[in-house]
Design a protein around this motif. Sequence first.
Motif, PDB file in Angstrom:
ATOM      1  N   TRP A 265      -9.389 -25.086   2.805  1.00  0.00           N
ATOM      2  CA  TRP A 265      -9.488 -24.294   4.040  1.00  0.00           C
ATOM      3  C   TRP A 265      -9.812 -25.267   5.171  1.00  0.00           C
ATOM      4  CZ3 TRP A 265     -13.849 -21.006   6.429  1.00  0.00           C
ATOM      5  CH2 TRP A 265     -13.305 -20.047   7.306  1.00  0.00           C
ATOM      6  N   SER A 266      -8.760 -25.631   5.912  1.00  0.00           N
ATOM      7  CA  SER A 266      -8.947 -26.640   6.952  1.00  0.00           C
ATOM      8  C   SER A 266      -8.083 -26.298   8.152  1.00  0.00           C
ATOM      9  CB  SER A 266      -8.567 -28.022   6.401  1.00  0.00           C
ATOM     10  OG  SER A 266      -7.196 -28.045   6.061  1.00  0.00           O
ATOM     11  N   ALA A 267      -8.372 -26.979   9.263  1.00  0.00           N
ATOM     12  CA  ALA A 267      -7.696 -26.655  10.517  1.00  0.00           C
ATOM     13  C   ALA A 267      -6.211 -26.997  10.468  1.00  0.00           C
ATOM     14  CB  ALA A 267      -8.380 -27.386  11.669  1.00  0.00           C
ATOM     15  N   GLU A 268      -5.885 -28.135   9.824  1.00  0.00           N
ATOM     16  CA  GLU A 268      -4.479 -28.540   9.823  1.00  0.00           C
ATOM     17  C   GLU A 268      -3.940 -28.767   8.428  1.00  0.00           C
ATOM     18  OE1 GLU A 268      -3.343 -31.576  12.769  1.00  0.00           O
ATOM     19  OE2 GLU A 268      -5.110 -30.824  13.845  1.00  0.00           O
ATOM     20  N   ARG A 269      -2.711 -28.315   8.218  1.00  0.00           N
ATOM     21  CA  ARG A 269      -2.079 -28.496   6.918  1.00  0.00           C
ATOM     22  C   ARG A 269      -1.802 -29.988   6.699  1.00  0.00           C
ATOM     23  NH1 ARG A 269       2.205 -25.727   3.856  1.00  0.00           N
ATOM     24  NH2 ARG A 269       2.302 -24.038   5.354  1.00  0.00           N
ATOM     25  N   PRO A 270      -2.265 -30.536   5.591  1.00  0.00           N
ATOM     26  CA  PRO A 270      -2.023 -31.957   5.342  1.00  0.00           C
ATOM     27  C   PRO A 270      -0.515 -32.188   5.122  1.00  0.00           C
ATOM     28  CG  PRO A 270      -3.594 -31.024   3.765  1.00  0.00           C
ATOM     29  CD  PRO A 270      -2.989 -29.889   4.498  1.00  0.00           C
ATOM     30  N   ALA A 271      -0.048 -33.390   5.458  1.00  0.00           N
ATOM     31  CA  ALA A 271       1.371 -33.704   5.271  1.00  0.00           C
ATOM     32  C   ALA A 271       1.630 -34.038   3.806  1.00  0.00           C
ATOM     33  CB  ALA A 271       1.749 -34.891   6.150  1.00  0.00           C
ATOM     34  N   ALA A 272       2.930 -33.958   3.424  1.00  0.00           N
ATOM     35  CA  ALA A 272       3.302 -34.214   2.025  1.00  0.00           C
ATOM     36  C   ALA A 272       2.900 -35.627   1.605  1.00  0.00           C
ATOM     37  CB  ALA A 272       4.800 -34.006   1.840  1.00  0.00           C
ATOM     38  N   ASP A 273       3.022 -36.590   2.527  1.00  0.00           N
ATOM     39  CA  ASP A 273       2.669 -37.969   2.148  1.00  0.00           C
ATOM     40  C   ASP A 273       1.157 -38.191   2.195  1.00  0.00           C
ATOM     41  OD1 ASP A 273       2.198 -37.964   4.821  1.00  0.00           O
ATOM     42  OD2 ASP A 273       3.414 -39.727   5.287  1.00  0.00           O
ATOM     43  N   GLU A 274       0.398 -37.115   2.473  1.00  0.00           N
ATOM     44  CA  GLU A 274      -1.070 -37.198   2.406  1.00  0.00           C
ATOM     45  C   GLU A 274      -1.591 -36.528   1.139  1.00  0.00           C
ATOM     46  OE1 GLU A 274      -2.172 -37.247   7.180  1.00  0.00           O
ATOM     47  OE2 GLU A 274      -2.120 -35.346   6.105  1.00  0.00           O
ATOM     48  N   GLY A 275      -0.718 -36.353   0.174  1.00  0.00           N
ATOM     49  CA  GLY A 275      -1.170 -35.800  -1.099  1.00  0.00           C
ATOM     50  C   GLY A 275      -1.050 -34.293  -1.184  1.00  0.00           C
ATOM     51  N   PHE A 276      -0.401 -33.670  -0.176  1.00  0.00           N
ATOM     52  CA  PHE A 276      -0.288 -32.218  -0.194  1.00  0.00           C
ATOM     53  C   PHE A 276       0.890 -31.803  -1.048  1.00  0.00           C
ATOM     54  CE2 PHE A 276       1.084 -28.148   1.735  1.00  0.00           C
ATOM     55  CZ  PHE A 276      -0.041 -27.424   1.414  1.00  0.00           C
ATOM     56  N   GLY A 277       0.628 -31.112  -2.156  1.00  0.00           N
ATOM     57  CA  GLY A 277       1.718 -30.691  -3.028  1.00  0.00           C
ATOM     58  C   GLY A 277       1.448 -29.337  -3.618  1.00  0.00           C
ATOM     59  N   ALA A 278       2.143 -29.026  -4.681  1.00  0.00           N
ATOM     60  CA  ALA A 278       2.081 -27.696  -5.287  1.00  0.00           C
ATOM     61  C   ALA A 278       0.696 -27.379  -5.854  1.00  0.00           C
ATOM     62  CB  ALA A 278       3.129 -27.590  -6.389  1.00  0.00           C
ATOM     63  N   GLY A 279      -0.082 -28.415  -6.158  1.00  0.00           N
ATOM     64  CA  GLY A 279      -1.402 -28.184  -6.746  1.00  0.00           C
ATOM     65  C   GLY A 279      -2.466 -27.815  -5.730  1.00  0.00           C
ATOM     66  N   VAL A 280      -2.079 -27.822  -4.450  1.00  0.00           N
ATOM     67  CA  VAL A 280      -3.056 -27.530  -3.394  1.00  0.00           C
ATOM     68  C   VAL A 280      -2.685 -26.240  -2.690  1.00  0.00           C
ATOM     69  CG1 VAL A 280      -4.211 -28.403  -1.328  1.00  0.00           C
ATOM     70  CG2 VAL A 280      -3.325 -30.015  -3.018  1.00  0.00           C
ATOM     71  N   LEU A 281      -3.634 -25.310  -2.665  1.00  0.00           N
ATOM     72  CA  LEU A 281      -3.418 -24.031  -1.992  1.00  0.00           C
ATOM     73  C   LEU A 281      -4.126 -24.092  -0.651  1.00  0.00           C
ATOM     74  CD1 LEU A 281      -1.899 -21.674  -3.207  1.00  0.00           C
ATOM     75  CD2 LEU A 281      -4.081 -20.695  -3.901  1.00  0.00           C
ATOM     76  N   TRP A 282      -3.359 -24.165   0.434  1.00  0.00           N
ATOM     77  CA  TRP A 282      -3.955 -24.364   1.759  1.00  0.00           C
ATOM     78  C   TRP A 282      -4.027 -23.065   2.542  1.00  0.00           C
ATOM     79  CZ3 TRP A 282      -1.513 -24.102   6.751  1.00  0.00           C
ATOM     80  CH2 TRP A 282      -2.326 -24.549   7.812  1.00  0.00           C
ATOM     81  N   ARG A 283      -5.155 -22.804   3.165  1.00  0.00           N
ATOM     82  CA  ARG A 283      -5.286 -21.698   4.103  1.00  0.00           C
ATOM     83  C   ARG A 283      -5.807 -22.275   5.407  1.00  0.00           C
ATOM     84  NH1 ARG A 283      -2.439 -20.062   1.081  1.00  0.00           N
ATOM     85  NH2 ARG A 283      -2.526 -18.285  -0.324  1.00  0.00           N
ATOM     86  N   GLN A 284      -5.261 -21.778   6.518  1.00  0.00           N
ATOM     87  CA  GLN A 284      -5.643 -22.354   7.798  1.00  0.00           C
ATOM     88  C   GLN A 284      -7.002 -21.841   8.275  1.00  0.00           C
ATOM     89  OE1 GLN A 284      -2.889 -21.926  11.142  1.00  0.00           O
ATOM     90  NE2 GLN A 284      -3.678 -23.903  11.849  1.00  0.00           N
ATOM     91  N   GLN A 285      -7.862 -22.762   8.638  1.00  0.00           N
ATOM     92  CA  GLN A 285      -9.146 -22.393   9.239  1.00  0.00           C
ATOM     93  C   GLN A 285      -8.932 -22.213  10.742  1.00  0.00           C
ATOM     94  OE1 GLN A 285     -12.942 -24.970  10.045  1.00  0.00           O
ATOM     95  NE2 GLN A 285     -12.989 -24.420   7.875  1.00  0.00           N
ATOM     96  N   ALA A 286      -9.282 -21.027  11.244  1.00  0.00           N
ATOM     97  CA  ALA A 286      -9.056 -20.723  12.657  1.00  0.00           C
ATOM     98  C   ALA A 286      -9.892 -21.645  13.543  1.00  0.00           C
ATOM     99  CB  ALA A 286      -9.404 -19.269  12.941  1.00  0.00           C
ATOM    100  N   ALA A 287      -9.433 -21.801  14.781  1.00  0.00           N
ATOM    101  CA  ALA A 287     -10.112 -22.708  15.708  1.00  0.00           C
ATOM    102  C   ALA A 287     -11.317 -22.056  16.374  1.00  0.00           C
ATOM    103  CB  ALA A 287      -9.119 -23.180  16.771  1.00  0.00           C
ATOM    104  N   THR A 288     -11.385 -20.715  16.373  1.00  0.00           N
ATOM    105  CA  THR A 288     -12.542 -20.055  16.990  1.00  0.00           C
ATOM    106  C   THR A 288     -13.492 -19.566  15.905  1.00  0.00           C
ATOM    107  OG1 THR A 288     -11.579 -17.838  16.947  1.00  0.00           O
ATOM    108  CG2 THR A 288     -11.081 -19.208  18.871  1.00  0.00           C
ATOM    109  N   ALA A 289     -14.789 -19.608  16.219  1.00  0.00           N
ATOM    110  CA  ALA A 289     -15.805 -19.184  15.260  1.00  0.00           C
ATOM    111  C   ALA A 289     -15.625 -17.710  14.908  1.00  0.00           C
ATOM    112  CB  ALA A 289     -17.194 -19.423  15.845  1.00  0.00           C
TER     113      ALA A 289
END
Length: 334
Positions: A265-289
Amino acid sequence: MILSANEAHVAQAAQALRDGQLLGLPTETVYGLAANATDDAAVAKIFLAKGRPSDHPLIVHVASVVQVPLFAAPVPDFAQKLMAAFWPGPLTLILPRKSCVAAASAGGQDSIGLRCPSHPVAQALLQACLPLGVLGVSAPSANRFGRVSPTTAAHVQSELGPELLILDGGDCEVGIESTIIDCTRGEPVLLRPGQITRAQVEAACGQAVRGKDAPQVVSGQAAPRASGTLESHYAPRAKVRLMTAQDITAKLKALGPHANNLGLWSAERPAADEGFGAGVLWRQQAATAEQAAHDLFSVLRELDARGVTQIWVQLPPDTPEWEGVRDRLQRAAA
Ligand code: TXA
Ligand code: MG
């Protein structure tokens, strides 16, 4: 059983409370597990259903300030100002309890937590309760003790089973539990941060708000226990780790294709060459509290349900408006 929140179902729910039954109740913060505050046997069912120790006090929900004197006295000046400023809304006040009322709900303490929720279904229910003689409704968050608070009717059902009557009030707008201010120590003390910030409380009552380690001025009285203040709380099954954005990038890169069953759960989706693949489930963390608070528990719950073994969370900024979200994250990670 999940019921749509129409007038007939609200009336049915109010009768269920009068008859000593439990109810899943939507509020603007999280769903509560409700019972008639003055029915000790009904209140005991809450502790049993949650698996919560019976000396952990519950919050009593009231329709308006009119019901406050039924449960609490004396109400200090600064507490009156806070009610005028924030009720109905996500603010709980700890006040001296009237000794004859709601002892079981208060976990035997001589103080009582009161809150007037703004959610239209909670308001309708509390209003429908009054003519039936139900003057306040005790409700902790409708999760098993120590686990993530529910923000949808379906979450409540998955925590407490299909038998429970639940009013469906949709998705909770705030998403984290109410701000709690202790008003029994002669000055406002913040016990649990929430959407209403310390600065807003100070502005509304014109007094500084102390942290929860403030000295007890009421003599001979133990400091109030707040389970929401236990270090480990709001915990999903997966292990939660709080990390900086840089940390996340570096660690993902190091894992590379080995990253597996990982929630992120992070602000920006990591790029594929940063280790982001099928084993990682990403959800976007909103910018406002506000939006992040709204999403927090449902994201943790969803990632958990998908069977991730770890959830990496980007630690939000250390600024006042993020205090509530950071507090829940730190407990989830403890
Ligand atoms: O937003 C909320 O406050 C939600 C919704 C359902 O209203 N309720 C909620 O209840 O979060 P619960 O039981 O999960 O957390 C209530 C917190 C606990 O940490 C409890 O110990 C504290 O309030 N509390 C209640 N009465 C208290 C008292 N007399 N003295 C000190 N703490 C108290
Ligand atoms: Mg809770």
